[in-house]
Motif scaffolding. Structure first.
Motif, PDB file in Angstrom:
ATOM      1  N   ASP A  67      -1.669  -2.824   6.279  1.00  0.00           N
ATOM      2  CA  ASP A  67      -2.555  -3.953   5.978  1.00  0.00           C
ATOM      3  C   ASP A  67      -3.933  -3.785   6.613  1.00  0.00           C
ATOM      4  OD1 ASP A  67      -0.473  -5.047   4.582  1.00  0.00           O
ATOM      5  OD2 ASP A  67       0.144  -6.428   6.171  1.00  0.00           O
ATOM      6  N   ALA A  68      -3.992  -3.022   7.698  1.00  0.00           N
ATOM      7  CA  ALA A  68      -5.287  -2.778   8.349  1.00  0.00           C
ATOM      8  C   ALA A  68      -6.121  -1.752   7.592  1.00  0.00           C
ATOM      9  CB  ALA A  68      -5.062  -2.321   9.792  1.00  0.00           C
ATOM     10  N   GLY A  69      -5.497  -1.061   6.610  1.00  0.00           N
ATOM     11  CA  GLY A  69      -6.246  -0.073   5.827  1.00  0.00           C
ATOM     12  C   GLY A  69      -5.980   1.354   6.237  1.00  0.00           C
ATOM     13  N   ALA A  70      -4.765   1.641   6.710  1.00  0.00           N
ATOM     14  CA  ALA A  70      -4.462   2.989   7.212  1.00  0.00           C
ATOM     15  C   ALA A  70      -4.544   4.062   6.138  1.00  0.00           C
ATOM     16  CB  ALA A  70      -3.063   2.995   7.849  1.00  0.00           C
ATOM     17  N   TYR A  71      -4.123   3.727   4.917  1.00  0.00           N
ATOM     18  CA  TYR A  71      -4.012   4.774   3.884  1.00  0.00           C
ATOM     19  C   TYR A  71      -5.174   4.721   2.881  1.00  0.00           C
ATOM     20  CZ  TYR A  71       0.720   5.731   5.531  1.00  0.00           C
ATOM     21  OH  TYR A  71       1.791   6.098   6.298  1.00  0.00           O
ATOM     22  N   PRO A  72      -5.422   5.818   2.189  1.00  0.00           N
ATOM     23  CA  PRO A  72      -6.512   5.836   1.188  1.00  0.00           C
ATOM     24  C   PRO A  72      -6.246   4.868   0.048  1.00  0.00           C
ATOM     25  CG  PRO A  72      -5.703   8.071   1.653  1.00  0.00           C
ATOM     26  CD  PRO A  72      -4.729   7.119   2.287  1.00  0.00           C
ATOM     27  N   LYS A  73      -7.295   4.375  -0.567  1.00  0.00           N
ATOM     28  CA  LYS A  73      -7.131   3.493  -1.728  1.00  0.00           C
ATOM     29  C   LYS A  73      -6.476   4.225  -2.889  1.00  0.00           C
ATOM     30  CE  LYS A  73     -10.833   0.150  -0.734  1.00  0.00           C
ATOM     31  NZ  LYS A  73     -10.952   0.503   0.689  1.00  0.00           N
ATOM     32  N   SER A  74      -6.586   5.554  -2.887  1.00  0.00           N
ATOM     33  CA  SER A  74      -5.986   6.367  -3.955  1.00  0.00           C
ATOM     34  C   SER A  74      -4.571   6.808  -3.600  1.00  0.00           C
ATOM     35  CB  SER A  74      -6.849   7.602  -4.213  1.00  0.00           C
ATOM     36  OG  SER A  74      -7.020   8.359  -3.009  1.00  0.00           O
ATOM     37  N   PHE A  75      -3.951   6.148  -2.629  1.00  0.00           N
ATOM     38  CA  PHE A  75      -2.652   6.563  -2.089  1.00  0.00           C
ATOM     39  C   PHE A  75      -1.609   6.824  -3.179  1.00  0.00           C
ATOM     40  CE2 PHE A  75       1.633   5.235  -0.750  1.00  0.00           C
ATOM     41  CZ  PHE A  75       1.864   6.117   0.282  1.00  0.00           C
ATOM     42  N   ASN A 133       8.665   5.413   0.291  1.00  0.00           N
ATOM     43  CA  ASN A 133       7.624   6.392  -0.009  1.00  0.00           C
ATOM     44  C   ASN A 133       6.421   5.765  -0.678  1.00  0.00           C
ATOM     45  OD1 ASN A 133       6.618   9.174  -0.346  1.00  0.00           O
ATOM     46  ND2 ASN A 133       6.951   8.798  -2.528  1.00  0.00           N
ATOM     47  N   ASN A 134       6.659   4.709  -1.459  1.00  0.00           N
ATOM     48  CA  ASN A 134       5.577   4.209  -2.301  1.00  0.00           C
ATOM     49  C   ASN A 134       5.202   2.751  -2.027  1.00  0.00           C
ATOM     50  OD1 ASN A 134       3.781   3.690  -4.412  1.00  0.00           O
ATOM     51  ND2 ASN A 134       4.804   5.135  -5.771  1.00  0.00           N
ATOM     52  N   ALA A 135       6.122   1.811  -2.317  1.00  0.00           N
ATOM     53  CA  ALA A 135       5.745   0.394  -2.319  1.00  0.00           C
ATOM     54  C   ALA A 135       5.312  -0.113  -0.945  1.00  0.00           C
ATOM     55  CB  ALA A 135       6.913  -0.445  -2.842  1.00  0.00           C
ATOM     56  N   LEU A 136       6.061   0.251   0.117  1.00  0.00           N
ATOM     57  CA  LEU A 136       5.726  -0.267   1.445  1.00  0.00           C
ATOM     58  C   LEU A 136       4.388   0.276   1.964  1.00  0.00           C
ATOM     59  CD1 LEU A 136       6.692  -2.114   3.750  1.00  0.00           C
ATOM     60  CD2 LEU A 136       7.845  -0.129   4.753  1.00  0.00           C
ATOM     61  N   PRO A 137       4.166   1.591   1.970  1.00  0.00           N
ATOM     62  CA  PRO A 137       2.865   2.080   2.444  1.00  0.00           C
ATOM     63  C   PRO A 137       1.702   1.730   1.508  1.00  0.00           C
ATOM     64  CG  PRO A 137       4.224   3.905   1.674  1.00  0.00           C
ATOM     65  CD  PRO A 137       5.112   2.708   1.725  1.00  0.00           C
ATOM     66  N   ALA A 138       2.026   1.402   0.253  1.00  0.00           N
ATOM     67  CA  ALA A 138       0.963   0.977  -0.669  1.00  0.00           C
ATOM     68  C   ALA A 138       0.650  -0.500  -0.507  1.00  0.00           C
ATOM     69  CB  ALA A 138       1.375   1.272  -2.110  1.00  0.00           C
ATOM     70  N   GLY A 139       1.412  -1.196   0.338  1.00  0.00           N
ATOM     71  CA  GLY A 139       1.159  -2.611   0.579  1.00  0.00           C
ATOM     72  C   GLY A 139       1.670  -3.510  -0.529  1.00  0.00           C
ATOM     73  N   LEU A 140       2.652  -3.035  -1.305  1.00  0.00           N
ATOM     74  CA  LEU A 140       3.121  -3.782  -2.472  1.00  0.00           C
ATOM     75  C   LEU A 140       4.384  -4.581  -2.218  1.00  0.00           C
ATOM     76  CD1 LEU A 140       2.593  -0.954  -5.135  1.00  0.00           C
ATOM     77  CD2 LEU A 140       1.021  -2.812  -4.533  1.00  0.00           C
ATOM     78  N   VAL A 151       8.061  -6.398   4.516  1.00  0.00           N
ATOM     79  CA  VAL A 151       9.065  -5.733   5.342  1.00  0.00           C
ATOM     80  C   VAL A 151      10.452  -6.278   5.018  1.00  0.00           C
ATOM     81  CG1 VAL A 151       9.907  -5.480   7.709  1.00  0.00           C
ATOM     82  CG2 VAL A 151       7.477  -5.139   7.200  1.00  0.00           C
ATOM     83  N   LYS A 152      10.541  -7.588   4.885  1.00  0.00           N
ATOM     84  CA  LYS A 152      11.835  -8.209   4.600  1.00  0.00           C
ATOM     85  C   LYS A 152      12.420  -7.681   3.287  1.00  0.00           C
ATOM     86  CE  LYS A 152      13.894 -12.834   3.877  1.00  0.00           C
ATOM     87  NZ  LYS A 152      14.260 -12.641   2.466  1.00  0.00           N
ATOM     88  N   ASP A 153      11.611  -7.658   2.240  1.00  0.00           N
ATOM     89  CA  ASP A 153      12.102  -7.169   0.949  1.00  0.00           C
ATOM     90  C   ASP A 153      12.451  -5.684   1.006  1.00  0.00           C
ATOM     91  OD1 ASP A 153      11.820  -9.655  -0.107  1.00  0.00           O
ATOM     92  OD2 ASP A 153       9.903  -9.259  -1.094  1.00  0.00           O
ATOM     93  N   ALA A 154      11.622  -4.908   1.722  1.00  0.00           N
ATOM     94  CA  ALA A 154      11.886  -3.468   1.824  1.00  0.00           C
ATOM     95  C   ALA A 154      13.220  -3.219   2.530  1.00  0.00           C
ATOM     96  CB  ALA A 154      10.746  -2.777   2.576  1.00  0.00           C
ATOM     97  N   ALA A 155      13.460  -3.955   3.625  1.00  0.00           N
ATOM     98  CA  ALA A 155      14.711  -3.780   4.367  1.00  0.00           C
ATOM     99  C   ALA A 155      15.911  -4.184   3.506  1.00  0.00           C
ATOM    100  CB  ALA A 155      14.668  -4.601   5.650  1.00  0.00           C
ATOM    101  N   GLU A 156      15.787  -5.274   2.782  1.00  0.00           N
ATOM    102  CA  GLU A 156      16.907  -5.730   1.947  1.00  0.00           C
ATOM    103  C   GLU A 156      17.199  -4.727   0.829  1.00  0.00           C
ATOM    104  OE1 GLU A 156      15.809  -9.612   0.662  1.00  0.00           O
ATOM    105  OE2 GLU A 156      16.391 -10.579   2.556  1.00  0.00           O
ATOM    106  N   ARG A 157      16.169  -4.184   0.231  1.00  0.00           N
ATOM    107  CA  ARG A 157      16.379  -3.220  -0.859  1.00  0.00           C
ATOM    108  C   ARG A 157      16.982  -1.924  -0.341  1.00  0.00           C
ATOM    109  NH1 ARG A 157      11.580  -2.761  -5.130  1.00  0.00           N
ATOM    110  NH2 ARG A 157      13.083  -1.212  -5.849  1.00  0.00           N
ATOM    111  N   MET A 158      16.544  -1.481   0.849  1.00  0.00           N
ATOM    112  CA  MET A 158      17.131  -0.267   1.432  1.00  0.00           C
ATOM    113  C   MET A 158      18.589  -0.505   1.807  1.00  0.00           C
ATOM    114  SD  MET A 158      15.118   2.299   1.269  1.00  0.00           S
ATOM    115  CE  MET A 158      15.915   3.448   2.394  1.00  0.00           C
TER     116      MET A 158
END
Length: 426
Positions: free
Chosen positions: A235-243, A401-408, A411-418
């Protein structure tokens, strides 16, 4: 000319023709990855030429094919009996072994030339199925000048605290510099490198292994704490916009050419592209490359933990009609001398044994840094996709690999899906 004389001439001609046919060399086919990594391509090509020079009865038709295409083509070819005699494979594709498509190699190669720690990656039911050429650790590369410029000092240990790494990300964003060069446009794993290396350091090898085996929930408070820290970085902007579209090869260029980034989490196969000439996408000779440790998590059980794995390997097709030449080729490749040449020419670890006293390289500073970062560490074997299978692997690719680091996703949803895909208790 009498009938007896004619018959003798005919028989002689036939025998001569048969002898000529017997002398014709056997041609085998070999598919290798690394078409865009000059050092690895040259290493493979040199080994094939050496084999042909010493084995006149065998010829090799060598092709370099991108990994994703090799997998796609090989999956179709093994079922129709059209697969190459020797092809590139990694241990994270168990369906080839489970389908009976790979030939046991323990009687065809010199197993004494293979590192003991690399053998389990290719061993099943007492047989060895792959020649492990490429091995790697997961590293955190950084631009020493840029990190210093944004106001962060990396300690002698090379390891920032959890809070200091978050501070590095914030300072990079404030300075207009992308903190983490990473993209998942053509790979199912890079987006999970920073999170999972941090989870390994938080949990230690035993509980991290449980997380990967499905015996530990992603809703464990320690796991959620690291995922929350990671999401804050995103959320702070760690990854490129083209991630989401940035490809692995492009992320190398993004890090050390343009626009430049502070850090680059990458397996140590980094050198395959980075040490190519700059005009071929490689790193400038004067690039201030440093290697950090991944950050130490608060109350982490193992700050010195690190992932070690086996990657690029060669296997023999079980239905090959040319197993003698195919096996002889792998036996020729799999030697201590060639392990030494791999280290020297590719600047990357190998599952083959090597002789460090004979390695001569223009990248001695890199080797010293890599050696320093691997001193005193505790290794965990295998990246997540080495352990995850089927729906769990697919969910890792989509979510971690994709949705969480892309900010989509939260954390709660990511943990439940995993958990739904991977946790045995769910």
């Amino acid at each position: 000319m009498g009938r007896g004389r004619v018959a003798a001439l005919v028989l002689g001609a036939a025998l001569a023709a048969g002898g000529a046919r017997a002398a014709e060399p056997t041609q085998i086919t070999m598919w290798s990855n690394w078409p865009d990594e000059p050092a690895k391509r040259e290493w493979v090509s040199a080994r094939v030429k050496e084999f042909e020079a010493a084995n006149a009865q065998c010829r090799v038709k060598l092709s370099f094919i991108p990994k994703a295409d090799i997998y796609t083509q090989a999956k179709s070819a093994v079922r129709t009996g059209q697969a190459p005699d020797v092809f590139y494979m990694e241990p994270d594709q168990p369906e080839f072994l489970q389908g009976g498509f790979l030939e046991p190699l323990e009687t065809r190669v010199d197993t004494g030339a293979i590192e003991e720690w690399a053998k389990p990656a290719w061993t099943a039911k007492g047989h060895l199925y792959g020649l492990p050429v490429e091995a790697y650790t997961v590293e955190l590369y950084y631009n020493r000048d840029l990190v210093r410029k944004v106001g962060v000092a990396v300690p002698e240990s090379g390891q920032l605290t959890q809070g200091a790494f978050a501070d590095l990300v914030r300072k990079g964003v404030a300075a207009g510099v992308t903190p983490v060069a990473q993209g998942v446009g053509d790979r199912p794993f890079p987006g999970g490198l920073l999170l999972f290396e941090s989870l390994l350091r938080k949990l230690g090898t035993e509980d991290y292994g449980k997380l990967l085996s499905g015996d530990l929930s992603f809703r464990d408070p320690r796991v959620l704490a690291v995922m929350t820290w990671f999401k804050d970085l995103v959320d702070a902007g760690a990854y490129p916009k083209s991630f989401s579209t940035l490809k692995l090869g492009e992320s190398h260029y993004y890090f050390y050419q343009k626009p430049g980034a502070l850090v680059f989490p990458d397996p140590s196969w980094f050198t395959g592209r980075a040490f190519a000439p700059p005009e071929s996408g490689g790193m400038p000779a004067d690039f201030p490359l440093g290697i950090m440790q991944f950050p130490a998590m608060d109350e982490g059980r193992c700050p010195t933990c690190k992932t070690l794995s086996v990657a690029g390997s060669f296997v023999v097709y079980a239905r090959s009609r040319n197993k003698d030449c195919a096996g002889a080729l792998l036996r020729s490749i799999g030697s201590v001398e060639n392990g030494t040449k791999w280290m020297e020419q590719v600047s990357l670890q190998t599952g083959l044994k090597s002789d460090p006293s004979r390695i001569k390289s223009a990248h001695e500073d890199y080797f010293r840094q890599l050696q320093a970062r691997n001193q005193g560490v505790t290794y965990f074997f295998g990246t997540p996709l080495f352990h995850y299978r089927a729906k769990c692997a697919e969910t890792y690719t989509q979510v971690i690999n994709n949705a969480l680091p892309a900010g989509l996703i939260s954390v709660k949803d990511a943990a439940e899906r995993m958990d739904a895909a991977c946790h045995k208790g769910s």
